[in-house]
Design a protein around this motif. Sequence first.
Motif, PDB file in Angstrom:
ATOM      1  N   THR A  27       0.867  -1.182   0.000  1.00 17.99           N
ATOM      2  CA  THR A  27       0.000   0.000   0.000  1.00 17.99           C
ATOM      3  C   THR A  27       0.902   1.230   0.000  1.00 17.99           C
ATOM      4  N   PRO A  28       0.333   2.388  -0.361  1.00 14.46           N
ATOM      5  CA  PRO A  28       1.127   3.622  -0.300  1.00 14.46           C
ATOM      6  C   PRO A  28       1.673   3.866   1.104  1.00 14.46           C
ATOM      7  N   PHE A  29       0.925   3.438   2.123  1.00 14.85           N
ATOM      8  CA  PHE A  29       1.369   3.588   3.506  1.00 14.85           C
ATOM      9  C   PHE A  29       2.740   2.949   3.710  1.00 14.85           C
ATOM     10  N   ALA A  30       2.881   1.711   3.219  1.00 10.09           N
ATOM     11  CA  ALA A  30       4.150   0.990   3.380  1.00 10.09           C
ATOM     12  C   ALA A  30       5.283   1.721   2.657  1.00 10.09           C
ATOM     13  N   VAL A  31       4.981   2.224   1.450  1.00 12.36           N
ATOM     14  CA  VAL A  31       6.009   2.943   0.689  1.00 12.36           C
ATOM     15  C   VAL A  31       6.478   4.172   1.467  1.00 12.36           C
ATOM     16  N   HIS A  32       5.509   4.903   2.036  1.00 16.53           N
ATOM     17  CA  HIS A  32       5.875   6.102   2.792  1.00 16.53           C
ATOM     18  C   HIS A  32       6.739   5.748   4.004  1.00 16.53           C
ATOM     19  N   ILE A  33       6.335   4.716   4.733  1.00 13.37           N
ATOM     20  CA  ILE A  33       7.119   4.304   5.912  1.00 13.37           C
ATOM     21  C   ILE A  33       8.540   3.955   5.495  1.00 13.37           C
ATOM     22  N   GLY A  34       8.667   3.150   4.450  1.00 17.31           N
ATOM     23  CA  GLY A  34       9.988   2.722   3.997  1.00 17.31           C
ATOM     24  C   GLY A  34      10.856   3.907   3.596  1.00 17.31           C
ATOM     25  N   MET A  35      10.251   4.864   2.868  1.00 15.01           N
ATOM     26  CA  MET A  35      11.027   6.012   2.394  1.00 15.01           C
ATOM     27  C   MET A  35      11.427   6.911   3.556  1.00 15.01           C
ATOM     28  N   VAL A  36      10.505   7.137   4.488  1.00 13.61           N
ATOM     29  CA  VAL A  36      10.823   7.997   5.631  1.00 13.61           C
ATOM     30  C   VAL A  36      11.956   7.370   6.442  1.00 13.61           C
ATOM     31  N   GLN A  37      11.883   6.062   6.630  1.00 12.88           N
ATOM     32  CA  GLN A  37      12.925   5.405   7.421  1.00 12.88           C
ATOM     33  C   GLN A  37      14.301   5.608   6.788  1.00 12.88           C
ATOM     34  N   ILE A  38      14.346   5.589   5.457  1.00  9.31           N
ATOM     35  CA  ILE A  38      15.635   5.723   4.774  1.00  9.31           C
ATOM     36  C   ILE A  38      16.129   7.175   4.786  1.00  9.31           C
ATOM     37  N   LEU A  39      15.211   8.134   4.628  1.00 10.89           N
ATOM     38  CA  LEU A  39      15.633   9.523   4.428  1.00 10.89           C
ATOM     39  C   LEU A  39      15.707  10.357   5.703  1.00 10.89           C
ATOM     40  N   LEU A  40      15.001   9.912   6.747  1.00  7.80           N
ATOM     41  CA  LEU A  40      14.933  10.712   7.969  1.00  7.80           C
ATOM     42  C   LEU A  40      16.311  11.099   8.535  1.00  7.80           C
ATOM     43  N   THR A 100      12.207   0.798  -2.941  1.00  8.58           N
ATOM     44  CA  THR A 100      11.116   0.831  -1.979  1.00  8.58           C
ATOM     45  C   THR A 100       9.732   0.697  -2.634  1.00  8.58           C
ATOM     46  N   PRO A 101       9.420   1.517  -3.648  1.00  5.72           N
ATOM     47  CA  PRO A 101       8.091   1.345  -4.238  1.00  5.72           C
ATOM     48  C   PRO A 101       7.903  -0.030  -4.886  1.00  5.72           C
ATOM     49  N   THR A 102       8.968  -0.616  -5.427  1.00  5.12           N
ATOM     50  CA  THR A 102       8.819  -1.927  -6.058  1.00  5.12           C
ATOM     51  C   THR A 102       8.502  -2.993  -5.017  1.00  5.12           C
ATOM     52  N   LEU A 103       9.235  -2.976  -3.908  1.00  7.74           N
ATOM     53  CA  LEU A 103       9.086  -4.057  -2.936  1.00  7.74           C
ATOM     54  C   LEU A 103       7.913  -3.839  -1.993  1.00  7.74           C
ATOM     55  N   LEU A 104       7.656  -2.580  -1.613  1.00  9.63           N
ATOM     56  CA  LEU A 104       6.632  -2.340  -0.592  1.00  9.63           C
ATOM     57  C   LEU A 104       5.303  -1.875  -1.181  1.00  9.63           C
ATOM     58  N   GLY A 105       5.327  -1.359  -2.400  1.00 14.59           N
ATOM     59  CA  GLY A 105       4.121  -0.811  -2.979  1.00 14.59           C
ATOM     60  C   GLY A 105       3.453  -1.808  -3.901  1.00 14.59           C
ATOM     61  N   GLY A 106       2.187  -1.616  -4.096  1.00 22.83           N
ATOM     62  CA  GLY A 106       1.480  -2.460  -5.051  1.00 22.83           C
ATOM     63  C   GLY A 106       1.590  -1.851  -6.434  1.00 22.83           C
ATOM     64  N   ARG A 107       0.712  -2.275  -7.326  1.00 25.18           N
ATOM     65  CA  ARG A 107       0.722  -1.728  -8.673  1.00 25.18           C
ATOM     66  C   ARG A 107       0.390  -0.247  -8.684  1.00 25.18           C
ATOM     67  N   THR A 108      -0.307   0.195  -7.647  1.00 20.40           N
ATOM     68  CA  THR A 108      -0.730   1.592  -7.639  1.00 20.40           C
ATOM     69  C   THR A 108       0.315   2.497  -6.998  1.00 20.40           C
ATOM     70  N   SER A 109       1.500   1.960  -6.713  1.00 19.94           N
ATOM     71  CA  SER A 109       2.521   2.798  -6.082  1.00 19.94           C
ATOM     72  C   SER A 109       3.734   3.017  -6.964  1.00 19.94           C
ATOM     73  N   LEU A 110       3.656   2.636  -8.238  1.00 22.70           N
ATOM     74  CA  LEU A 110       4.806   2.806  -9.135  1.00 22.70           C
ATOM     75  C   LEU A 110       5.236   4.267  -9.183  1.00 22.70           C
ATOM     76  N   LEU A 111       6.542   4.481  -9.119  1.00 23.40           N
ATOM     77  CA  LEU A 111       7.070   5.840  -9.266  1.00 23.40           C
ATOM     78  C   LEU A 111       7.835   5.941 -10.602  1.00 23.40           C
ATOM     79  N   ILE A 112       8.345   7.138 -10.894  1.00 22.85           N
ATOM     80  CA  ILE A 112       9.005   7.356 -12.193  1.00 22.85           C
ATOM     81  C   ILE A 112      10.064   6.299 -12.466  1.00 22.85           C
ATOM     82  N   ALA A 113      10.903   6.026 -11.459  1.00 22.56           N
ATOM     83  CA  ALA A 113      12.005   5.089 -11.668  1.00 22.56           C
ATOM     84  C   ALA A 113      11.488   3.719 -12.108  1.00 22.56           C
ATOM     85  N   ASN A 114      10.373   3.278 -11.490  1.00 20.12           N
ATOM     86  CA  ASN A 114       9.800   1.993 -11.874  1.00 20.12           C
ATOM     87  C   ASN A 114       9.280   2.026 -13.297  1.00 20.12           C
TER      88      ASN A 114
END
Lengths: 266, 282
Positions: free
Chosen positions: B143-156, B218-232
């Motif tokens: 879910t987008p929630f998981a993507v956000h958590i993963g990204m925040v953990q890395i960038l914080l 992060t979006p590939t592993l934690l996000g679903g199909r609806t979480s693809l970002l530019i890189a994906n």
Amino acid sequence: MTRIVLLVYFVLVTGFLLLPLIFLLPISLTNSQFLEFPPKSLSLRWYREFFIDQSWVDATLVSLKIGFGATAISLLLGTLASVALVRSNFRLKGILTAIFIAPLIIPSVVIALALYIVFLRWRLVNNIYALTIAHAMIAMPYVVMIITGSLRRFDMTIERAARILGATPVRAFIHTTLPFLTPALFASGILAFFASFDELIITLFISGGLQTLPVRIWNDLSLKLDPTVPAVAVMLTLVSILGMTVGEIARRRNERRYQSNPISEA
Amino acid sequence: MKIRWSRTILLLTPATLLAAMLFVYPVFGVLSLTVHDGTSFTGEPIRQVFNSQLSIIVLQRTFVTAATVTLICLLMGYPMAYFMAGLSPRKRVLATYLILLPFWISVLIRTYTWIILLGREGILNKALVAIGLTAEPIQLLYTPFAVHIGMVQILLPIVILTCLTSILDVERDLVKAARILGATPAQAFWKVLFPLSVSGAATGGIICFILCLGFFVTPTLLGGRTSLLIANLIDLQVHKTLKWDLAAVMASAMLAATFTCLLAYWMLTRKRAEFATGGLAR
């Protein structure tokens, strides 16, 4: 009062940051076929599995080869360039420095796409040497940043003294500046190595069939959740913490040494 | 000591060759692909991207995600930095080490742990069920929630450290002066320390935003199909649909955004030195 609230907040957020670290170790020690927490029984089964499975061992060897190669190349080229960047003045200096450091800031996927297109044309996809050189380019920003920083702090009178006493420029550099740079070289070497060792996206694009360790993990993840991965992760984490600690110690030792050096105060 | 011209060129040539062949030339190749199809100039790739609903949605999503993650990081990071700035130097170093510890683990592995933590059978779900907050495990992973958590953990950590530097840069005497002149601690914070450190925090936010734009793992592993970002999407266009020109347009959009952010960063830092000291420039 505010301090206590902030302290609790600090502990919570730090806990959140360290969460993966805390859970990784117990998970990696499971004996079962599946990932589970808490593990029902502890064993080193998946650590053993890593060393038995040839594909994991091969991937590690490929990663090590590329890592050491890329570190050597980036250290050599980066240091040479740093000397010129610090010690001479020319019009393109700013632009050149920006170009050397840019691969650190530009999103990797852009570089990956760009390299993939030219590597296909040059028939360099699936070539371990080409991959090593590409990794060297990714690692060079760390070398240039750290070495130029260190060189700026070096007291040039020492090298000048060596020159006046009759040493050739190269000899003077090797005997005066290089010893001063050793810890910085060491620190940037470690950063460069991990930049290559951890690199995934660019490698995914241009490696062809070649599997580095991150690519091996990546391929594993898209298929199933294999308990070997946490074991690999724990080992990798230990290695990188060890590397960074050694680098930090080297940096501090050097700082102390050159601060108490009476010559540099002259 | 200045060195001779010939020697400068000799020293710079190897590194410049490497950067030119493997960085500058390829990146310009990508830029030119967006407007040139190999034989003549064309606006086709850009037009196609603008006509493709998927590309527009993904572009939008990437920028919204990057902005959200940056905002979360700043809101979480600034109080952390404020707390750390108040510690004794020795404790501050220790705290910095703790914050930087996760930095030494590869992004791939940090993201991977979230799969275990957030899965249906994962620790978080088990805990939620055990407390009785939910009867059934809820969908957290993919879910987008998981993507956000993963990204925040890395960038914080990056944002915390830039905020910390900017708070420590503020001339302490200014806060003291405010207190002496009768400001409450809260007033001293909101009227002096915060305004003076906010531009430094903003530079941290800019770096965070740039890094967000390029997230792939992060979006590939934690996000679903609806979480693809530019890189994906670039990855898909290169490896699945083989539309390199479209991938090049997306990559160029990313480059343009990155440069815009860097420009903002440069303008902020240029003004900062005198700003943070409130004119008491040393």
